[in-house]
Design a protein around this motif. Structure first.
Motif, PDB file in Angstrom:
ATOM      1  N   PRO A   1       0.829  -1.214   0.000  1.00 32.54           N
ATOM      2  CA  PRO A   1       0.000   0.000   0.000  1.00 32.54           C
ATOM      3  C   PRO A   1       0.860   1.259   0.000  1.00 32.54           C
ATOM      4  CG  PRO A   1      -0.813  -1.608   1.591  1.00 32.54           C
ATOM      5  CD  PRO A   1       0.503  -2.133   1.092  1.00 32.54           C
ATOM      6  N   GLU A   2       0.308   2.335  -0.603  1.00 35.72           N
ATOM      7  CA  GLU A   2       1.081   3.559  -0.725  1.00 35.72           C
ATOM      8  C   GLU A   2       1.351   4.214   0.614  1.00 35.72           C
ATOM      9  OE1 GLU A   2      -3.037   4.997  -2.444  1.00 35.72           O
ATOM     10  OE2 GLU A   2      -2.101   3.073  -2.084  1.00 35.72           O
ATOM     11  N   ASN A   3       0.496   3.937   1.603  1.00 35.37           N
ATOM     12  CA  ASN A   3       0.661   4.563   2.908  1.00 35.37           C
ATOM     13  C   ASN A   3       0.122   3.588   3.941  1.00 35.37           C
ATOM     14  OD1 ASN A   3       0.924   6.303   5.066  1.00 35.37           O
ATOM     15  ND2 ASN A   3      -0.919   7.489   4.557  1.00 35.37           N
ATOM     16  N   GLN A   4       0.993   3.081   4.807  1.00 33.75           N
ATOM     17  CA  GLN A   4       0.537   2.103   5.800  1.00 33.75           C
ATOM     18  C   GLN A   4      -0.555   2.734   6.654  1.00 33.75           C
ATOM     19  OE1 GLN A   4       1.636  -1.052   5.766  1.00 33.75           O
ATOM     20  NE2 GLN A   4       0.032  -1.531   7.243  1.00 33.75           N
ATOM     21  N   TRP A   5      -1.748   2.142   6.595  1.00 33.64           N
ATOM     22  CA  TRP A   5      -2.916   2.764   7.209  1.00 33.64           C
ATOM     23  C   TRP A   5      -2.835   2.697   8.722  1.00 33.64           C
ATOM     24  CZ3 TRP A   5      -7.317   0.942   9.948  1.00 33.64           C
ATOM     25  CH2 TRP A   5      -8.344   1.891  10.048  1.00 33.64           C
ATOM     26  N   GLN A   6      -3.105   3.811   9.372  1.00 33.06           N
ATOM     27  CA  GLN A   6      -3.064   3.914  10.828  1.00 33.06           C
ATOM     28  C   GLN A   6      -4.457   4.250  11.344  1.00 33.06           C
ATOM     29  OE1 GLN A   6      -0.338   3.385  12.770  1.00 33.06           O
ATOM     30  NE2 GLN A   6       0.993   2.970  11.025  1.00 33.06           N
ATOM     31  N   GLY A   7      -5.284   3.238  11.537  1.00 36.30           N
ATOM     32  CA  GLY A   7      -6.659   3.474  11.957  1.00 36.30           C
ATOM     33  C   GLY A   7      -6.778   4.131  13.310  1.00 36.30           C
ATOM     34  N   ASN A   8      -5.821   3.852  14.212  1.00 37.21           N
ATOM     35  CA  ASN A   8      -5.905   4.424  15.550  1.00 37.21           C
ATOM     36  C   ASN A   8      -5.571   5.906  15.577  1.00 37.21           C
ATOM     37  OD1 ASN A   8      -3.200   4.261  15.048  1.00 37.21           O
ATOM     38  ND2 ASN A   8      -2.705   2.889  16.754  1.00 37.21           N
ATOM     39  N   ALA A   9      -5.102   6.449  14.414  1.00 36.39           N
ATOM     40  CA  ALA A   9      -4.779   7.876  14.361  1.00 36.39           C
ATOM     41  C   ALA A   9      -6.001   8.732  14.061  1.00 36.39           C
ATOM     42  CB  ALA A   9      -3.704   8.125  13.305  1.00 36.39           C
ATOM     43  N   ILE A  10      -7.143   8.092  13.738  1.00 40.23           N
ATOM     44  CA  ILE A  10      -8.358   8.841  13.425  1.00 40.23           C
ATOM     45  C   ILE A  10      -9.021   9.287  14.718  1.00 40.23           C
ATOM     46  CG2 ILE A  10     -10.614   8.731  12.309  1.00 40.23           C
ATOM     47  CD1 ILE A  10      -9.489   6.548  10.503  1.00 40.23           C
ATOM     48  N   SER A  11      -9.355  10.570  14.789  1.00 41.11           N
ATOM     49  CA  SER A  11      -9.976  11.104  15.998  1.00 41.11           C
ATOM     50  C   SER A  11     -11.472  10.815  15.994  1.00 41.11           C
ATOM     51  CB  SER A  11      -9.733  12.606  16.096  1.00 41.11           C
ATOM     52  OG  SER A  11     -10.536  13.293  15.152  1.00 41.11           O
ATOM     53  N   SER A  12     -12.117  11.121  17.090  1.00 42.55           N
ATOM     54  CA  SER A  12     -13.556  10.878  17.219  1.00 42.55           C
ATOM     55  C   SER A  12     -14.379  12.094  16.807  1.00 42.55           C
ATOM     56  CB  SER A  12     -13.894  10.492  18.665  1.00 42.55           C
ATOM     57  OG  SER A  12     -13.492  11.521  19.554  1.00 42.55           O
ATOM     58  N   LYS A  13     -13.740  13.147  16.323  1.00 39.64           N
ATOM     59  CA  LYS A  13     -14.507  14.334  15.940  1.00 39.64           C
ATOM     60  C   LYS A  13     -15.215  14.092  14.608  1.00 39.64           C
ATOM     61  CE  LYS A  13     -11.331  17.266  13.302  1.00 39.64           C
ATOM     62  NZ  LYS A  13     -10.712  18.597  13.239  1.00 39.64           N
ATOM     63  N   PRO A  14     -16.380  14.695  14.404  1.00 37.16           N
ATOM     64  CA  PRO A  14     -17.126  14.499  13.150  1.00 37.16           C
ATOM     65  C   PRO A  14     -16.321  14.932  11.938  1.00 37.16           C
ATOM     66  CG  PRO A  14     -18.525  15.506  14.818  1.00 37.16           C
ATOM     67  CD  PRO A  14     -17.125  15.534  15.364  1.00 37.16           C
ATOM     68  N   GLN A  15     -16.429  14.143  10.858  1.00 38.03           N
ATOM     69  CA  GLN A  15     -15.742  14.442   9.607  1.00 38.03           C
ATOM     70  C   GLN A  15     -16.782  14.660   8.509  1.00 38.03           C
ATOM     71  OE1 GLN A  15     -12.487  14.847   9.545  1.00 38.03           O
ATOM     72  NE2 GLN A  15     -11.919  13.963  11.526  1.00 38.03           N
ATOM     73  N   GLY A  16     -16.311  14.753   7.278  1.00 33.03           N
ATOM     74  CA  GLY A  16     -17.214  14.976   6.156  1.00 33.03           C
ATOM     75  C   GLY A  16     -18.002  13.752   5.746  1.00 33.03           C
ATOM     76  N   GLN A  17     -17.713  12.594   6.351  1.00 30.82           N
ATOM     77  CA  GLN A  17     -18.460  11.369   6.120  1.00 30.82           C
ATOM     78  C   GLN A  17     -18.262  10.469   7.340  1.00 30.82           C
ATOM     79  OE1 GLN A  17     -16.037  10.291   2.562  1.00 30.82           O
ATOM     80  NE2 GLN A  17     -15.982   8.238   3.457  1.00 30.82           N
TER      81      GLN A  17
ATOM     82  N   ASP B   1     -14.485  25.225   6.209  1.00 25.72           N
ATOM     83  CA  ASP B   1     -14.918  26.620   6.262  1.00 25.72           C
ATOM     84  C   ASP B   1     -16.035  26.719   7.289  1.00 25.72           C
ATOM     85  OD1 ASP B   1     -17.190  28.618   5.038  1.00 25.72           O
ATOM     86  OD2 ASP B   1     -15.153  29.413   4.773  1.00 25.72           O
ATOM     87  N   ALA B   2     -15.829  27.540   8.297  1.00 29.28           N
ATOM     88  CA  ALA B   2     -16.774  27.617   9.412  1.00 29.28           C
ATOM     89  C   ALA B   2     -18.166  28.033   8.950  1.00 29.28           C
ATOM     90  CB  ALA B   2     -16.251  28.590  10.470  1.00 29.28           C
ATOM     91  N   HIS B   3     -18.248  28.965   8.022  1.00 33.47           N
ATOM     92  CA  HIS B   3     -19.554  29.417   7.549  1.00 33.47           C
ATOM     93  C   HIS B   3     -20.269  28.305   6.796  1.00 33.47           C
ATOM     94  CE1 HIS B   3     -22.677  32.157   6.175  1.00 33.47           C
ATOM     95  NE2 HIS B   3     -22.492  31.702   4.940  1.00 33.47           N
ATOM     96  N   ALA B   4     -19.538  27.605   5.914  1.00 33.81           N
ATOM     97  CA  ALA B   4     -20.154  26.509   5.159  1.00 33.81           C
ATOM     98  C   ALA B   4     -20.594  25.381   6.092  1.00 33.81           C
ATOM     99  CB  ALA B   4     -19.172  25.983   4.116  1.00 33.81           C
ATOM    100  N   GLU B   5     -19.779  25.106   7.116  1.00 33.65           N
ATOM    101  CA  GLU B   5     -20.116  24.027   8.041  1.00 33.65           C
ATOM    102  C   GLU B   5     -21.348  24.363   8.877  1.00 33.65           C
ATOM    103  OE1 GLU B   5     -16.741  22.824  10.302  1.00 33.65           O
ATOM    104  OE2 GLU B   5     -15.635  22.108   8.538  1.00 33.65           O
TER     105      GLU B   5
ATOM    106  N   THR C   1     -14.166  17.131   6.151  1.00 31.21           N
ATOM    107  CA  THR C   1     -13.055  16.322   6.631  1.00 31.21           C
ATOM    108  C   THR C   1     -11.827  17.182   6.920  1.00 31.21           C
ATOM    109  OG1 THR C   1     -13.819  14.358   5.478  1.00 31.21           O
ATOM    110  CG2 THR C   1     -11.487  14.444   6.019  1.00 31.21           C
ATOM    111  N   ASP C   2     -11.233  16.958   8.060  1.00 30.62           N
ATOM    112  CA  ASP C   2     -10.000  17.634   8.456  1.00 30.62           C
ATOM    113  C   ASP C   2      -8.885  17.171   7.516  1.00 30.62           C
ATOM    114  OD1 ASP C   2      -7.595  18.424   9.699  1.00 30.62           O
ATOM    115  OD2 ASP C   2      -8.538  18.397  11.667  1.00 30.62           O
TER     116      ASP C   2
END
Length: 510
Positions: free
Chosen positions: A38-54, A160-164, A171-172
């Motif tokens: 894989p192009e980037n070894q996936w680090q699932g534990n690095a994902i935060s619990s804050k809401p994202q774009g999906q 963008d705070a206004h769009a959100e 997504t961050d």
């Protein structure tokens, strides 16, 4: 994917006799591809619990397990798809003496508005979703590489705070590489400078982008200007390569498609049971829509055909605004979309629960033709065009035996007559799109891992001068979804009744 839905998918596969080893390649496929790391070894534990774009496994644990990007499909599978695409790009370039540097750009869909600030329901570009797992609009996936290596960049809208405030979180960009398993994520507004930098570093390269069918206007303008400004004018569309990949379904994809087919099968069964004299086509539409959604589907896969009586002869009838009366049949063509994968089913039934003798005679012809077409799939791997040719032969033969067609017609006349009774093809590929992988011809032989429909029909409209008068006005179609395997076809829509006795029992709520 919820625990209930996950168990639903797994048990559906087991019931269908579909069991796969834990592997990155489809066990039913004859295709083999070497996949690099894989192009980037996936680090699932690095994902935060804050809401994202999906949804993520942290924000929506009821939908996604750790490691999944789309319910049922892991981040690793999306990485492997990107590697297969780039391997295919390099092979294509080698065969055609193309440049060694490549820039592949797959845009997302964009929001479309019905009026002012009211958007249509957003549906992602299937090729972009297949390669990225990203559900967000106004994005793009860029794969850049040479000599059997590449890097992946996902361009997303900058938070963008206004769009959100109006549309919810995006997504961050700092977390996007971990979420999607890509090498980097950049604001979509920086694409122009990215392209210029790539062109400056790589004087000779091939741009892989579909200029002929642009999907996202802003990205298209950026790339059109980029191509005009650079000395290098060599470009290719990546769609043919992507469609060849999408044609063969992985175990995870087959699981979602089986679940989608089960949902639609149960929804149509409930709708048949709900039918009665005086019901409107709109009510039947509402019933199948509700039954699909309440079982977990995001929405219907396409505007359904709900055609009562002679309106069944309008093949793409979607007005669905008439009353269905006693003595009439209903033709319903409906399917649902589950996490990006479609089902497509057609059933025809008497609204009051019992076929007349004439209705049953014509229905039996269509059912017999479909049964024999499925038997052809049992014996080998025909093309979809082969199936269509066989349908015309069988349909002409049985319509003649029934007395719908004159016994004086010869073989060539029978074929021509059969086509007049069923002017549509008998099959298409099925997957992320209802008419999936549109660039794949119907003339190729089927292979394990493909999913198709088998949908013979008979339409006797009032302009038909060949048919006996008692059949005029009837329209009947039976459509099922089929997985092709080395062990024969698997009927993914077996849960939707089509035998006369089963339909009448369901209609009468026995």
């Amino acid at each position: 994917m919820t625990p209930i839905m996950r168990e639903f998918v797994n048990s559906a596969l087991v019931r269908a006799g579909i069991v796969f080893p834990r592997s990155s390649t489809c066990a039913c496929s004859t295709k083999t591809t070497v996949i690099n790391a894989p192009e980037n070894q996936w680090q699932g534990n690095a994902i935060s619990s804050k809401p994202q774009g999906q949804p993520t496994s942290k924000t929506h644990p009821h939908l996604l397990k750790d490691g999944e990007l789309i319910p049922g499909i892991t981040v690793g599978e999306f990485q492997e798809r990107r590697h297969r695409l780039m391997n295919n790009v390099y092979k294509h370039a080698s065969r055609h003496n193309m440049k060694s540097h490549h820039l592949v750009i797959i845009p997302s869909a964009t929001k479309v508005y019905m009026t002012e600030k009211i958007p249509y329901v957003f549906r992602q570009n299937s090729d972009f979703l297949y390669l990225s797992g990203c559900l967000q609009p106004d994005s793009a996936l860029v794969l850049s590489g040479h000599d059997d290596s590449f890097s992946s960049t996902l361009f997303l809208r900058k938070p963008d705070a206004h769009a959100e405030l109006w549309d919810g979180p995006s997504t961050d960009l700092r977390e996007a590489p971990c979420i999607f398993g890509v090498d980097q994520a950049l604001p979509v507004g920086e694409m122009k400078s990215f392209l210029n930098s790539f062109a400056h570093t790589n004087r000779g390269f091939t741009l892989w982008y579909d200029f002929m069918q642009p999907i996202q206007p802003e990205i298209h303008r950026t790339l059109r200007d980029f191509l005009a400004e650079t000395w290098n004018k060599m470009w290719e569309s990546p769609k043919p390569l992507v469609h060849k990949m999408r044609l063969y379904k992985s175990p995870a994809e087959i699981g979602l498609m089986k679940a989608s087919c089960d949902i639609a099968s149960n929804a149509i069964s409930k709708t048949i049971q709900y039918s009665h004299d005086g019901i409107t086509e709109h009510q039947l539409f509402a019933c199948v829509d509700y039954e699909c959604r309440v079982r977990g589907a995001q929405h219907l896969a396409y505007p359904p055909v709900v055609a009562g009586g002679s309106r069944a002869n309008i093949i793409h009838y979607i007005n669905n605004n008439q009353v269905v009366h006693s003595g009439q049949m209903v033709l319903m063509d409906a399917g649902c979309e589950l996490h990006g994968y479609c089902s497509d089913i057609t059933r025809t039934w008497p609204v009051c629960g019992q076929f007349s003798s004439t209705q049953r005679a014509l229905y039996d012809v269509v059912l017999l033709v479909q049964t024999e077409l499925l038997a052809i799939l049992e014996k080998g791997f025909p093309s979809l065009d082969d199936l269509f040719h066989n349908m015309c032969i069988l349909l002409g033969k049985y319509l003649q035996e029934l007395g719908v067609l004159s016994s004086k017609l010869g073989n060539n006349e029978l074929l021509k007559a059969a086509y007049s009774f069923c002017p549509h093809h008998v099959s298409h590929y099925l997957g992320m799109d209802v008419h999936d992988t549109a660039l794949i011809p119907r003339s190729i032989k089927l292979e394990p891992g493909m999913v198709i429909t088998v949908e013979p029909g008979v339409y006797v409209n009032t302009n038909n001068k060949l048919a006996a008068p008692e059949f005029v006005g009837m329209g009947i179609r039976i459509e099922d979804d089929i997985l092709i395997t080395n062990n024969g076809p698997v009927l993914l829509t077996a849960g939707c009744p089509k035998q006369v006795a089963d339909i009448e029992r369901l209609c009468l709520k026995v």
